[in-house]
Scaffold this active site. Structure first.
Site, PDB file in Angstrom:
ATOM      1  N   LEU A 286      31.067  36.087  49.273  1.00  0.00           N
ATOM      2  CA  LEU A 286      31.819  36.098  48.757  1.00  0.00           C
ATOM      3  C   LEU A 286      32.603  36.156  47.235  1.00  0.00           C
ATOM      4  CD1 LEU A 286      32.849  31.849  49.425  1.00  0.00           C
ATOM      5  CD2 LEU A 286      33.129  34.151  50.562  1.00  0.00           C
TER       6      LEU A 286
ATOM      7  N   ASP B 210      35.529  44.975  46.452  1.00  0.00           N
ATOM      8  CA  ASP B 210      35.202  43.985  45.892  1.00  0.00           C
ATOM      9  C   ASP B 210      36.034  43.941  44.880  1.00  0.00           C
ATOM     10  OD1 ASP B 210      33.714  42.781  48.706  1.00  0.00           O
ATOM     11  OD2 ASP B 210      32.146  42.677  46.757  1.00  0.00           O
TER      12      ASP B 210
HETATM   13  P1  ADP Z   1      27.688  37.861  46.266  1.00  0.00           P
HETATM   14  O1  ADP Z   1      28.868  39.129  45.686  1.00  0.00           O
HETATM   15  O2  ADP Z   1      28.433  38.252  47.499  1.00  0.00           O
HETATM   16  O3  ADP Z   1      28.498  36.374  45.415  1.00  0.00           O
HETATM   17  P2  ADP Z   1      25.644  39.163  45.425  1.00  0.00           P
HETATM   18  O4  ADP Z   1      24.460  39.731  45.831  1.00  0.00           O
HETATM   19  O5  ADP Z   1      26.247  40.504  45.267  1.00  0.00           O
HETATM   20  O6  ADP Z   1      26.696  38.168  45.832  1.00  0.00           O
HETATM   21  O7  ADP Z   1      26.160  38.848  43.790  1.00  0.00           O
HETATM   22  C1  ADP Z   1      25.428  37.983  43.143  1.00  0.00           C
HETATM   23  C2  ADP Z   1      24.551  37.975  41.687  1.00  0.00           C
HETATM   24  O8  ADP Z   1      26.055  37.887  40.818  1.00  0.00           O
HETATM   25  C3  ADP Z   1      23.863  36.560  41.429  1.00  0.00           C
HETATM   26  O9  ADP Z   1      22.601  37.141  41.829  1.00  0.00           O
HETATM   27  C4  ADP Z   1      23.995  36.956  40.215  1.00  0.00           C
HETATM   28  O10 ADP Z   1      23.149  37.921  39.341  1.00  0.00           O
HETATM   29  C5  ADP Z   1      24.970  37.324  39.519  1.00  0.00           C
HETATM   30  N1  ADP Z   1      26.586  36.762  39.814  1.00  0.00           N
HETATM   31  C6  ADP Z   1      27.359  36.310  39.431  1.00  0.00           C
HETATM   32  N2  ADP Z   1      27.841  35.686  39.681  1.00  0.00           N
HETATM   33  C7  ADP Z   1      27.247  34.486  38.197  1.00  0.00           C
HETATM   34  C8  ADP Z   1      27.702  34.026  37.633  1.00  0.00           C
HETATM   35  N3  ADP Z   1      28.652  32.454  37.702  1.00  0.00           N
HETATM   36  N4  ADP Z   1      26.515  33.812  36.451  1.00  0.00           N
HETATM   37  C9  ADP Z   1      25.148  34.468  36.703  1.00  0.00           C
HETATM   38  N5  ADP Z   1      25.144  35.582  37.619  1.00  0.00           N
HETATM   39  C10 ADP Z   1      26.153  35.264  38.155  1.00  0.00           C
HETATM   40 MG    MG Z   2      28.758  41.399  45.746  1.00  0.00          MG
END
Ligand code: ADP
Ligand code: MG
Length: 393
Positions: free
Chosen positions: A135, A182
Site C-alpha cells: 500500500l 507510488d
Molecule cells: P510499502 O511501500 O509497500 O509499504 P516498502 O518496502 O516499499 O513497502 O517500504 C516499507 C519501508 O518503508 C519500511 O520497511 C520502513 O523502512 C519504511 N517506512 C514506511 N513508513 C514508515 C514509518 N511510518 N516509520 C518508519 N519507517 C517507515
Molecule cells: Mg514502497
C-alpha cells in the site's frame, strides 16, 4: 466556535504531534499528511512505459515538523520508537543513513541534489499505512517529509515536480528500484478521483471515481501472504519485458498496441515471453478501457476489467499466489462486481469493487475462505479515494 472541536478520531495526526512534543519538548510548526495508495488497475505496466490508475487511501502518514538550526535533521518514528539524527555529510553520501531513516535522508539528499536549500528540521512521524503490504508506506513517508520540508523552507518546488524527486530519493538513496507511480499517487491524488498516470510522459489526469454516491466501495484485503521471492521474480519479469521490446524493435512494450498484439506474439520466440507480453499489452488496454468507463460515470461496469486483470496476472504474468487467488475467488462468489490482486505480486493486497451494502458479506466470505484453507486471517478495509499529500491545519 468556542467549544473544543475535534475532527477525526484522535488519530495519526494527533500521534505525530504528541510524539513531536515528547521527543523535542515543544509544539511542531506544522503537520503534513500523505496517503498510502492502491492501484485500481495497471500492474507491471509502469516500467513498460505504460499506464496505471492508482488512488489514495484514507490511511495516511503524518509528519509533524519544526525547524532546527544548521544543516541538521532529526527524525523520530512512532513505529520504531527510534530517533535518528544526521547532518549534511551523511546526506551527501547515499548509504550512510540506513534503515527506515534512509527514506528521510533520501528526501533531503534529493532536494539538495536538485539545488534546493533545505532547512534543518526536526520531524516526528506516525502512520496508519501498513508497512510492506503493497500500500506504499514508503512513498507516503517520502511525501509527508518532502511536503513538510518544502513548506518549512518555502522551497520553490511545485507538486508536479515532487514525485520525481521522491522517486530519486528511493531509487538512489534508499536503493530501491521503484517506478514513479507510488510517489505520484501519494502527492498528486485527489479525493473522489483516481490518478490516470502515463508512466512515459508522467502526465496525470484526475479521473472521477466517486464511490459513495454510486453506492459502491472498494474493499482492500491484505492477504498477509509473505512476499516469496518477490525481488528476484520482479527483476525476471522486467528483464523479459525489456528483451521482448528489443526483439519487437520498440522502445517499450507500451508501443505495442492491443490491435497489434497477435502480430507481435507471432514474432516472439517462446510461450513464456508471449504470455508476459500479452499481459502487459492487454493490461495497458484495460487501464484505458477503465478510464473510458469512469469518464462516462460507469464505475459499476469496470468490474469485469478488474477480474480480467487478475486472470491475466495469474495465467500470463504468473505473479499471483494461492492466498490472493483465494481472496479474488471468494469475493467474486460473494457478489463482488470485480476483484484483482493489486501491487507487484507474490503476496500483498487484493481489491474488490462491491456494492456498499454487500461489503460486509464479501468481507465475511473472504475471511471464511481463508479459514477453510488454514491461511492467516486477512485484514479487510473498506476505502474510498482520498486526497494526496497536504499540510494539515
Ligand atoms: P510499502 O511501500 O509497500 O509499504 P516498502 O518496502 O516499499 O513497502 O517500504 C516499507 C519501508 O518503508 C519500511 O520497511 C520502513 O523502512 C519504511 N517506512 C514506511 N513508513 C514508515 C514509518 N511510518 N516509520 C518508519 N519507517 C517507515
Ligand atoms: Mg514502497
Amino acid at each position: 466556535m468556542t467549544h473544543h472541536h475535534r475532527s477525526a478520531p484522535a488519530g495519526v495526526a494527533h500521534r505525530a504531534t504528541a510524539g513531536y512534543q515528547t521527543v523535542y519538548g515543544g509544539p511542531p510548526a506544522g503537520r503534513w499528511a500523505a496517503p498510502g495508495r492502491v492501484n485500481l488497475i495497471g500492474e507491471h505496466t509502469d516500467y513498460n512505459d505504460g499506464f496505471v490508475l492508482p488512488f489514495a487511501l484514507p490511511l495516511r502518514t503524518v509528519a509533524a515538523a519544526g525547524p532546527q538550526s544548521g544543516d541538521r535533521w532529526t527524525v523520530w518514528s512512532e513505529l520504531t520508537g527510534e530517533t535518528v539524527a544526521f547532518g549534511a555529510d551523511e546526506v551527501a553520501a547515499p548509504g550512510r543513513v540506513t534503515g527506515w531513516a534512509a527514506y528521510v535522508a533520501g528526501v533531503v539528499w534529493a532536494l539538495r541534489e536538485a539545488g534546493h536549500v533545505v532547512p534543518g528540521a526536526r520531524l516526528a512521524v506516525a502512520s496508519d499505512v501498513p508497512l510492506g503490504a503493497g500500500l506504499s508506506s514508503s512513498a507516503a513517508l517520502e511525501a509527508a517529509v518532502l511536503t513538510a520540508l518544502v513548506d518549512l523552507g518555502g522551497l520553490d518546488l511545485p507538486a508536479q515536480h515532487q514525485p520525481r524527486l521522491a522517486q530519486r530519493a528511493e531509487n538512489h538513496y534508499v536503493g530501491a528500484p521503484t517506478g514513479i507511480m507510488d510517489q505520484s499517487a501519494a502527492i498528486r491524488c485527489r479525493a473522489g478521483h483516481a490518478l490516470f498516470l502515463d508512466c512515459r510522459t508522467e502526465q496525470v489526469e484526475h479521473i472521477p471515481f466517486d464511490l459513495d454516491p454510486a453506492g459502491l466501495a472498494v474493499l482492500v484485503v491484505d492477504s498477509h501472504a509473505p512476499h516469496r521471492h518477490a525481488d528476484g521474480e520482479y527483476a525476471a519479469r522486467r528483464a523479459t519485458c525489456e528483451k521482448a521490446a528489443a526483439l519487437l524493435g520498440v522502445p517499450a512494450l507500451r508501443d505495442v498496441p492491443a490491435a497489434g498484439l497477435d502480430d507481435a506474439l507471432a514474432r516472439l520466440p517462446d510461450d513464456e515471453t508471449r504470455r508476459r507480453v500479452r499481459h502487459v499489452v492487454t493490461e495497458n488496454q484495460r487501464v484505458l478501457d477503465t478510464v473510458a468507463l469512469l469518464r462516462t460515470g460507469q464505475a459499476r461496469h469496470i468490474g469485469p476489467l478488474l477480474t480480467a486483470s487478475h486472470a491475466s496476472m495469474r495465467d500470463d504474468f504468473a505473479i499471483t499466489v494461492p492466498e490472493v487467488d483465494t481472496a479474488v475467488e471468494a469475493a467474486l462468489a460473494a457478489g463482488a462486481l470485480g476483484a484483482r490482486m493489486t501491487g507487484g505480486g507474490f503476496g500483498g493486497c487484493v481489491l474488490a469493487l462491491v456494492e456498499t451494502d454487500r461489503a460486509d458479506m464479501v468481507a465475511t466470505a473472504v475471511t471464511a475462505a481463508y479459514g477453510e484453507r488454514g491461511y492467516t486471517a486477512p485484514t479487510l478495509t473498506t476505502v474510498t479515494p482520498a486526497p494526496g499529500a497536504a499540510s494539515l491545519a
